[in-house]
Design a protein around this motif. Structure first.
Motif, PDB file in Angstrom:
ATOM      1  N   TYR A  35       0.840  -1.203   0.000  1.00 37.37           N
ATOM      2  CA  TYR A  35       0.000   0.000   0.000  1.00 37.37           C
ATOM      3  C   TYR A  35       0.878   1.256   0.000  1.00 37.37           C
ATOM      4  CZ  TYR A  35      -3.142   3.651   1.631  1.00 37.37           C
ATOM      5  OH  TYR A  35      -3.843   4.838   1.745  1.00 37.37           O
ATOM      6  N   PHE A  39       0.907   3.653  -3.272  1.00 40.07           N
ATOM      7  CA  PHE A  39       0.177   4.922  -3.115  1.00 40.07           C
ATOM      8  C   PHE A  39       1.035   6.001  -2.457  1.00 40.07           C
ATOM      9  CE2 PHE A  39      -2.879   1.496  -3.337  1.00 40.07           C
ATOM     10  CZ  PHE A  39      -3.728   1.936  -4.358  1.00 40.07           C
ATOM     11  N   SER A  41       2.423   6.512   0.308  1.00 39.84           N
ATOM     12  CA  SER A  41       1.884   7.023   1.561  1.00 39.84           C
ATOM     13  C   SER A  41       2.842   6.750   2.703  1.00 39.84           C
ATOM     14  CB  SER A  41       0.539   6.350   1.861  1.00 39.84           C
ATOM     15  OG  SER A  41       0.123   6.670   3.154  1.00 39.84           O
ATOM     16  N   VAL A  97      -9.056   3.700   4.222  1.00 38.12           N
ATOM     17  CA  VAL A  97      -8.486   4.289   3.006  1.00 38.12           C
ATOM     18  C   VAL A  97      -8.246   3.206   1.957  1.00 38.12           C
ATOM     19  CG1 VAL A  97      -7.412   6.276   4.148  1.00 38.12           C
ATOM     20  CG2 VAL A  97      -6.178   4.100   4.045  1.00 38.12           C
ATOM     21  N   THR A  98      -9.088   2.167   1.971  1.00 39.04           N
ATOM     22  CA  THR A  98      -8.890   1.046   1.041  1.00 39.04           C
ATOM     23  C   THR A  98      -9.066   1.505  -0.403  1.00 39.04           C
ATOM     24  OG1 THR A  98      -9.865  -0.405   2.715  1.00 39.04           O
ATOM     25  CG2 THR A  98      -9.619  -1.290   0.483  1.00 39.04           C
ATOM     26  N   PRO A  99      -8.030   1.368  -1.255  1.00 39.75           N
ATOM     27  CA  PRO A  99      -8.146   1.773  -2.659  1.00 39.75           C
ATOM     28  C   PRO A  99      -9.088   0.860  -3.432  1.00 39.75           C
ATOM     29  CG  PRO A  99      -5.840   1.516  -1.972  1.00 39.75           C
ATOM     30  CD  PRO A  99      -6.692   0.875  -0.924  1.00 39.75           C
ATOM     31  N   ARG A 100      -9.570   1.345  -4.567  1.00 38.09           N
ATOM     32  CA  ARG A 100     -10.495   0.539  -5.361  1.00 38.09           C
ATOM     33  C   ARG A 100      -9.848  -0.736  -5.888  1.00 38.09           C
ATOM     34  NH1 ARG A 100     -13.814   4.744  -9.296  1.00 38.09           N
ATOM     35  NH2 ARG A 100     -15.013   5.793  -7.641  1.00 38.09           N
ATOM     36  N   ASP A 101      -8.615  -0.599  -6.360  1.00 39.34           N
ATOM     37  CA  ASP A 101      -7.952  -1.770  -6.960  1.00 39.34           C
ATOM     38  C   ASP A 101      -7.058  -2.497  -5.956  1.00 39.34           C
ATOM     39  OD1 ASP A 101      -6.097   0.210  -6.719  1.00 39.34           O
ATOM     40  OD2 ASP A 101      -5.137  -0.126  -8.655  1.00 39.34           O
ATOM     41  N   PHE A 102      -7.451  -2.379  -4.680  1.00 34.05           N
ATOM     42  CA  PHE A 102      -6.624  -3.013  -3.652  1.00 34.05           C
ATOM     43  C   PHE A 102      -6.629  -4.537  -3.788  1.00 34.05           C
ATOM     44  CE2 PHE A 102      -5.645  -4.234   0.848  1.00 34.05           C
ATOM     45  CZ  PHE A 102      -4.384  -3.675   0.883  1.00 34.05           C
TER      46      PHE A 102
END
Length: 382
Positions: A35, A39, A41, A97-102
């Motif tokens: 992650y 991202f 982060s 904050v889970t991304p769409r394509d996680f």
């Protein structure tokens, strides 16, 4: 995808013996790393894997402060109250904050983690299986050879037989089946490292355990082994029960038991002697097949002076001192061998003592001859 991932973990735990909790922890760490990398982060995040719901999510962790200086790490009290009025300064708020394509990222991370953990688990299982075989005999097949090792396939792993642990009287060829003694099992990043030997005294001891039921069940005990591999060995045995002949048990009927071991060791000569807590008796036995007139013991130095008949001197010492050397190694006592003539000249023994001892030896030899004759006679009339 999530449900399939959890099902895969359950399968690995059941079939490969890999602890699911360890897999979950490793996967969580891999997902956090993935992650942050994907991202960009720097936020403190936590990955939640919920097997019951079949879901996974990423949660940013932010500390509640009065004045926000870092939006990635901190959150104001006012903003925190919009989530939950019970929050106070210093608390940590979790925001999803889970991304769409996680799911795609999770699949890649899971594949890497599972592959690594399966490999580590398989290595661990193999190591645990073979570490219990240290100081034991195993059957193997020679796979290949190089300048340093002969590589022996033991089933699930390849063991190393160093050149120094090979018997000088043996020739080794690819595809040969051999018995080896496992000397050391190491766990490395590349898997178990197993070293084996054909010269170790332990090999001889284990072979006797395999061939002699009385040793295997503990009725007869192997006390000590001295070995010069490929040439000659001595082994001392003892039985608590006075009615049991420990040497005879090892020799077997018509020498069959010991002959099987001699054949396995390609003709290595083996002397089987009876152990005794009396060093006089033990050292005398250990110098077999030579006859002994007298043994003088120095307890402080743990040394003995052994007097033998003149005609037995070379036999007692052995070729290149081998018999005396093996006897000393077997008993743990220093052994200095002298002929009857030398001992008499040095005043270690009198003429009368020599004559008495020689008469006793002649009597023992006559008994041995009679026993041998009786055995031969019985065989003739069977």
């Amino acid at each position: 995808m999530n449900r399939e991932l959890f099902d895969a973990m359950n399968y690995l735990e059941k079939e490969k013996g890999i602890n699911k909790e360890i897999l979950m922890e490793a996967l969580e760490a891999a997902l956090i790393s993935a992650y942050k990398k994907n991202f960009k982060s720097a936020t403190n995040v936590r990955v939640d894997l919920n097997e019951e719901a079949g879901t996974m999510g990423v949660f940013a962790q932010k500390e509640i402060v009065e004045e926000v200086e870092d939006h990635h790490q901190q959150i104001s009290l006012e903003e925190a109250h919009s989530i939950n009025p019970a929050y106070e300064i210093g608390d940590v708020v979790e925001i999803e904050v889970t991304p769409r394509d996680f799911g795609r990222i999770a699949a890649q991370a899971a594949k890497q983690v599972v592959t690594q953990r399966v490999r580590e688990a398989e290595r661990g299982i193999i190591f645990n299986e073979y570490v219990d075989r240290e100081e034991d005999i195993m059957n193997g097949t020679i796979q290949r050879m190089d300048g340093r090792f002969i590589y022996v396939n033991l089933g699930k792993v390849e063991a190393k037989l160093p050149e120094s642990e090979c018997m000088p009287t043996e020739t080794y060829n690819v595809h040969d089946r051999i018995k080896v003694f496992v000397t050391k099992v190491e766990n490395t990043n590349k898997g178990p490292n197993i070293f084996v030997s054909r010269t170790h005294p332990g090999l001889l001891k284990r072979l006797f355990e395999m061939e002699v039921p009385e040793i295997y069940d503990g009725t007869v005990e192997v006390i000590s082994v001295a070995r010069e591999a490929g040439d000659r060995s001595k082994i001392s045995v003892h039985a608590e029960d006075p009615e049991i002949d420990p040497v005879g048990s090892c020799v077997g009927q018509k020498g069959q038991r010991v002959q099987t071991i001699v054949d396995e060791l390609k003709g290595e000569k083996i002397d089987i002697v009876e152990w005794s807590e009396d060093p006089v008796v033990y050292v005398s036995n250990a110098l077999s097949p030579s006859k002994v007139i007298q043994v003088l013991v120095d307890e402080d130095e743990k040394a003995t002076t052994v007097i033998v008949p003149d005609y037995q001197l070379s036999l007692a010492i052995g070729k290149r001192g081998q018999n005396a050397r093996l006897a000393a190694k077997l008993t743990g006592w220093k052994i200095d061998i002298k002929s009857e003539t030398e001992a008499k000249e040095e005043g270690l023994i009198s003429e009368e003592e020599i004559e008495e001892s020689l008469e006793a030896l002649e009597y023992e030899d006559s008994l041995d001859y009679e026993e041998s004759y009786e055995d031969m006679d019985e065989d003739l009339f069977k």
